[in-house]
Design a protein around this motif. Structure first.
Motif, PDB file in Angstrom:
ATOM      1  N   TYR A 149       0.836  -1.207   0.000  1.00  0.00           N
ATOM      2  CA  TYR A 149       0.000   0.000   0.000  1.00  0.00           C
ATOM      3  C   TYR A 149       0.866   1.250   0.000  1.00  0.00           C
ATOM      4  O   TYR A 149       0.590   2.215  -0.721  1.00  0.00           O
ATOM      5  N   SER A 150       1.936   1.230   0.807  1.00  0.00           N
ATOM      6  CA  SER A 150       2.824   2.395   0.852  1.00  0.00           C
ATOM      7  C   SER A 150       3.549   2.574  -0.479  1.00  0.00           C
ATOM      8  O   SER A 150       3.718   3.702  -0.962  1.00  0.00           O
ATOM      9  N   LEU A 151       3.979   1.469  -1.110  1.00  0.00           N
ATOM     10  CA  LEU A 151       4.599   1.571  -2.430  1.00  0.00           C
ATOM     11  C   LEU A 151       3.594   2.072  -3.468  1.00  0.00           C
ATOM     12  O   LEU A 151       3.952   2.838  -4.364  1.00  0.00           O
ATOM     13  N   SER A 152       2.332   1.657  -3.341  1.00  0.00           N
ATOM     14  CA  SER A 152       1.301   2.105  -4.281  1.00  0.00           C
ATOM     15  C   SER A 152       1.031   3.593  -4.131  1.00  0.00           C
ATOM     16  O   SER A 152       0.793   4.292  -5.124  1.00  0.00           O
ATOM     17  N   VAL A 153       1.061   4.100  -2.890  1.00  0.00           N
ATOM     18  CA  VAL A 153       0.870   5.539  -2.679  1.00  0.00           C
ATOM     19  C   VAL A 153       1.987   6.321  -3.355  1.00  0.00           C
ATOM     20  O   VAL A 153       1.749   7.353  -3.990  1.00  0.00           O
TER      21      VAL A 153
ATOM     22  N   LEU B 192      10.225   4.759   2.151  1.00  0.00           N
ATOM     23  CA  LEU B 192      10.138   3.562   1.314  1.00  0.00           C
ATOM     24  C   LEU B 192      11.517   2.958   1.066  1.00  0.00           C
ATOM     25  O   LEU B 192      11.668   1.730   1.006  1.00  0.00           O
ATOM     26  N   ALA B 193      12.526   3.815   0.920  1.00  0.00           N
ATOM     27  CA  ALA B 193      13.891   3.310   0.743  1.00  0.00           C
ATOM     28  C   ALA B 193      14.329   2.515   1.969  1.00  0.00           C
ATOM     29  O   ALA B 193      14.945   1.442   1.843  1.00  0.00           O
ATOM     30  N   LEU B 194      14.013   3.016   3.169  1.00  0.00           N
ATOM     31  CA  LEU B 194      14.355   2.286   4.397  1.00  0.00           C
ATOM     32  C   LEU B 194      13.631   0.945   4.462  1.00  0.00           C
ATOM     33  O   LEU B 194      14.220  -0.078   4.836  1.00  0.00           O
ATOM     34  N   ILE B 195      12.352   0.949   4.082  1.00  0.00           N
ATOM     35  CA  ILE B 195      11.578  -0.301   4.115  1.00  0.00           C
ATOM     36  C   ILE B 195      12.156  -1.318   3.132  1.00  0.00           C
ATOM     37  O   ILE B 195      12.344  -2.502   3.470  1.00  0.00           O
ATOM     38  N   LEU B 196      12.447  -0.878   1.911  1.00  0.00           N
ATOM     39  CA  LEU B 196      13.001  -1.795   0.912  1.00  0.00           C
ATOM     40  C   LEU B 196      14.365  -2.324   1.331  1.00  0.00           C
ATOM     41  O   LEU B 196      14.664  -3.513   1.152  1.00  0.00           O
TER      42      LEU B 196
ATOM     43  N   LEU C 112       6.760   4.224   8.442  1.00  0.00           N
ATOM     44  CA  LEU C 112       5.690   4.962   7.763  1.00  0.00           C
ATOM     45  C   LEU C 112       5.153   6.094   8.632  1.00  0.00           C
ATOM     46  O   LEU C 112       4.918   7.212   8.146  1.00  0.00           O
ATOM     47  N   VAL C 113       4.958   5.829   9.904  1.00  0.00           N
ATOM     48  CA  VAL C 113       4.461   6.870  10.816  1.00  0.00           C
ATOM     49  C   VAL C 113       5.474   8.000  10.940  1.00  0.00           C
ATOM     50  O   VAL C 113       5.124   9.192  10.888  1.00  0.00           O
ATOM     51  N   ALA C 114       6.757   7.657  11.091  1.00  0.00           N
ATOM     52  CA  ALA C 114       7.794   8.678  11.270  1.00  0.00           C
ATOM     53  C   ALA C 114       7.946   9.550  10.028  1.00  0.00           C
ATOM     54  O   ALA C 114       7.981  10.786  10.125  1.00  0.00           O
ATOM     55  N   THR C 115       8.025   8.929   8.843  1.00  0.00           N
ATOM     56  CA  THR C 115       8.239   9.716   7.627  1.00  0.00           C
ATOM     57  C   THR C 115       7.012  10.550   7.271  1.00  0.00           C
ATOM     58  O   THR C 115       7.146  11.694   6.823  1.00  0.00           O
TER      59      THR C 115
END
Length: 312
Positions: A61-65, A243-247, A282-285
């Protein structure tokens, strides 16, 4: 159930651009469906399966946003009429679901056949994370895309839109309209999106059913989310960093998971920790983006040069 919901979405989208209220209601419905599905998995298959779904759903969902930024660039680059934007998004999302389904089948087959697939996926995700940071704030130049340039050179196209038509007949010749080029651009972007989203979710679960359903729920309602967020997208200035951190995190998880099979002393990252990390990032960014954007707008309103300028 997914097929029924998508058909309802398609029928509802025939009315054109939804209002903010309509978009908000639909986004709420899709979020509720995803949560209900996850709870159902919890009751039927256990906590671990449900956590895998929610971790995959949040990641997709975050990547889709973030993909909505690129959709916005395409709309602007091709000057898509406002009345046709909803239809373009519907086509793009439907194409994304089909393409991701194919990538999921290919990814699952590769994982079953080649033990080194996790190393490849992990390295690719870390590379993608680095690229996201390097190109943060740089809008993609759609006009320079080689596929689009080749299509524009080989396919005769009209200069003006003709409603939602992909082609028209002019002086006895069948010509494509700019709408066809928009669809090509959306399809090309969908392939690019699938290249990083599918390896990412395979780092959280290797169950193809969970991978596909997480992708489907993430894509459903994306059209309404585009119209709901509107100008808010430009305020999420740090989303690419998140998103970079998540990936990168999932890439490391994939590599350590593959290495654990050869070297058991290497610890594995549990899925519940992955879910917690994804939520925290996601919350922090998002919070940091909104705070900085609010301060920047306040400084602009007061006529003071802001310290931080939105890269978008």
């Amino acid at each position: 159930m997914i097929a029924v919901v998508i058909v309802i979405d398609l029928l509802a989208g025939r009315g054109g651009r939804p209002s903010s209220l309509q978009a908000g209601v639909w986004v709420g419905v899709y979020l509720t469906l995803a949560v209900a599905f996850g709870v159902g998995l919890w009751l039927v298959a256990g906590v671990e399966v449900a956590v895998q779904f929610f971790a995959g759903y949040l990641t997709e969902y975050s990547l889709s946003v973030d993909n909505l930024f690129v959709f916005g660039v395409i709309m602007t680059a091709f000057a898509v009429p406002a009345a046709q934007q909803a239809r373009v998004l519907l086509i793009g999302i439907a194409a994304a679901l089909v393409l991701r389904g194919l990538f999921i089948l290919a990814g699952a087959a590769a994982i079953d056949r080649f033990s080194a697939t996790f190393y490849v996926f992990g390295a690719f995700l870390i590379f993608t994370a680095v690229q996201l940071v390097r190109h943060h704030g740089v809008q993609p130049d759609i006009a320079r895309n080689p596929v689009l340039r080749l299509a524009a050179r080989l396919l005769p196209t009209t200069r003006d839109y003709h409603g939602a038509a992909w082609s028209v007949r002019v002086d006895g010749r069948r010509l494509l309209t700019p709408m066809a080029m928009v669809i090509v651009a959306i399809a090309v972007c969908d392939v690019m999106f699938a290249l990083d989203s599918i390896p990412a979710i395979f780092g959280l679960t290797q169950e193809p059913y969970l991978v596909f359903t997480a992708n489907a729920f993430a894509l459903m309602g994306l059209r309404q989310l585009y119209f709901l967020l509107g100008g808010l997208l430009d305020r999420l200035i740090y989303l690419s960093y998140g998103l970079a951190l998540i990936l990168a995190f999932i890439g490391v998880k994939l590599i350590t998971q593959a290495a654990h099979d050869t070297f058991p002393q290497i610890p594995q990252i549990p899925v519940w920790l992955s879910l917690a990390v994804i939520i925290a990032i996601l919350v922090a960014t998002t919070s940091a983006s909104l705070v900085v954007s609010r301060r920047t707008r306040a400084s602009d309103t007061d006529g003071v040069s802001p310290d931080v300028t939105s890269p978008r």
